[in-house]
Design a protein around this motif. Structure first.
Motif, short mmCIF file in Angstrom:
data_model
loop_
_atom_site.label_atom_id
_atom_site.label_comp_id
_atom_site.label_asym_id
_atom_site.label_seq_id
_atom_site.Cartn_x
_atom_site.Cartn_y
_atom_site.Cartn_z
N PRO A 1 38.46 57.95 42.36
CA PRO A 1 38.42 57.66 43.79
C PRO A 1 37.63 58.75 44.52
O PRO A 1 37.72 59.91 44.16
N GLY A 2 36.87 58.35 45.53
CA GLY A 2 36.07 59.32 46.27
C GLY A 2 34.62 59.34 45.82
O GLY A 2 33.81 60.05 46.38
N ILE A 3 34.28 58.57 44.78
CA ILE A 3 32.88 58.46 44.38
C ILE A 3 32.41 57.05 44.76
O ILE A 3 32.96 56.05 44.30
N LEU A 4 31.44 57.03 45.65
CA LEU A 4 30.85 55.78 46.12
C LEU A 4 29.79 55.35 45.11
O LEU A 4 28.97 56.17 44.69
N VAL A 5 29.83 54.09 44.70
CA VAL A 5 28.84 53.58 43.75
C VAL A 5 28.05 52.47 44.41
O VAL A 5 28.61 51.52 44.96
N LEU A 6 26.72 52.63 44.37
CA LEU A 6 25.82 51.61 44.92
C LEU A 6 24.97 51.05 43.80
O LEU A 6 24.43 51.80 42.98
N ILE A 7 24.86 49.73 43.76
CA ILE A 7 23.98 49.06 42.80
C ILE A 7 22.90 48.38 43.63
O ILE A 7 23.19 47.48 44.42
N ASN A 8 21.66 48.85 43.47
CA ASN A 8 20.54 48.33 44.25
C ASN A 8 20.88 48.31 45.75
O ASN A 8 20.69 47.30 46.43
N ASP A 9 21.41 49.42 46.23
CA ASP A 9 21.74 49.65 47.64
C ASP A 9 22.92 48.82 48.16
O ASP A 9 23.14 48.77 49.37
N ALA A 10 23.68 48.17 47.29
CA ALA A 10 24.86 47.42 47.71
C ALA A 10 26.10 48.07 47.09
O ALA A 10 26.07 48.54 45.95
N ASP A 11 27.20 48.10 47.85
CA ASP A 11 28.46 48.64 47.35
C ASP A 11 28.85 47.87 46.09
O ASP A 11 28.84 46.64 46.07
N TRP A 12 29.21 48.60 45.03
CA TRP A 12 29.51 47.92 43.76
C TRP A 12 30.72 47.02 43.87
O TRP A 12 30.90 46.13 43.05
N GLU A 13 31.57 47.22 44.90
CA GLU A 13 32.71 46.33 45.08
C GLU A 13 32.24 44.90 45.36
O GLU A 13 32.95 43.95 45.06
N LEU A 14 31.05 44.76 45.93
CA LEU A 14 30.49 43.44 46.21
C LEU A 14 29.81 42.85 44.97
O LEU A 14 29.48 41.67 44.95
N MET A 15 29.58 43.70 43.97
CA MET A 15 28.80 43.30 42.79
C MET A 15 29.67 43.05 41.56
O MET A 15 29.15 42.76 40.49
N GLY A 16 30.99 43.24 41.68
CA GLY A 16 31.85 43.01 40.54
C GLY A 16 32.33 44.28 39.86
O GLY A 16 32.95 44.23 38.81
N GLU A 17 32.01 45.43 40.46
CA GLU A 17 32.42 46.73 39.93
C GLU A 17 32.13 46.87 38.43
O GLU A 17 30.99 46.75 38.02
N LEU A 18 33.17 47.12 37.60
CA LEU A 18 32.96 47.40 36.17
C LEU A 18 32.36 46.24 35.42
O LEU A 18 31.74 46.41 34.38
N ASP A 19 32.53 45.01 35.94
CA ASP A 19 32.03 43.82 35.24
C ASP A 19 30.57 43.51 35.53
O ASP A 19 29.99 42.62 34.90
N TYR A 20 29.97 44.22 36.48
CA TYR A 20 28.57 43.94 36.83
C TYR A 20 27.68 44.13 35.61
O TYR A 20 27.71 45.17 34.96
N GLN A 21 26.88 43.10 35.29
CA GLN A 21 25.95 43.22 34.15
C GLN A 21 24.63 43.81 34.62
O GLN A 21 24.00 43.32 35.55
N LEU A 22 24.26 44.91 33.96
CA LEU A 22 23.05 45.62 34.34
C LEU A 22 21.81 44.80 34.06
O LEU A 22 21.72 44.10 33.05
N LEU A 23 20.85 44.92 34.96
CA LEU A 23 19.55 44.28 34.80
C LEU A 23 18.50 45.37 34.66
O LEU A 23 18.67 46.48 35.17
N ASP A 24 17.41 45.05 33.99
CA ASP A 24 16.33 46.00 33.83
C ASP A 24 15.85 46.45 35.22
O ASP A 24 15.70 45.63 36.12
#
Length: 101
Positions: free
Chosen positions: A65-88
């Motif tokens: 907790p306390g570490i913000l994670v962004l995937i392509n500038d979007a909060d990872w909570e919107l992307m599925g967090e741990l389940d998000y499948q990485l893209l090239d």
């Protein structure tokens, strides 16, 4: 077999101090039988990049907790967090909001 995945990792807000002070890492994750997801990426980061005090970056199988994670500038909570499948060419940013006093 899933192809290798090239991702850009960025650490900020003090998190870079756990990675020898290096803020940006361009990494290519090796081929594996299933697609890479964020949970597997965190394990890979711990084994290959994290230099010290892993307890300040991970807790259990996720970021602490306390570490913000962004995937392509979007909060990872919107992307599925741990389940998000990485893209090239994904851009993943870890920003620590924890600051000692």
């Amino acid at each position: 077999m899933a192809a290798p995945v090239a991702v850009h990792l960025e650490f900020g807000g003090g998190a870079e101090l756990l990675f020898d002070g290096v803020k940006e890492h361009h990494v290519t994750l090796p081929s594996q039988s299933e697609p890479w997801d964020m949970k597997q990426l965190l394990v890979w980061i711990q084994r290959n990049l994290l230099k010290e005090r892993p307890e300040l970056f991970v807790q259990g199988d996720t970021v602490r907790p306390g570490i913000l994670v962004l995937i392509n500038d979007a909060d990872w909570e919107l992307m599925g967090e741990l389940d998000y499948q990485l893209l090239d060419q994904d851009n993943i940013v870890f920003i620590s909001t924890l600051h000692g006093g």
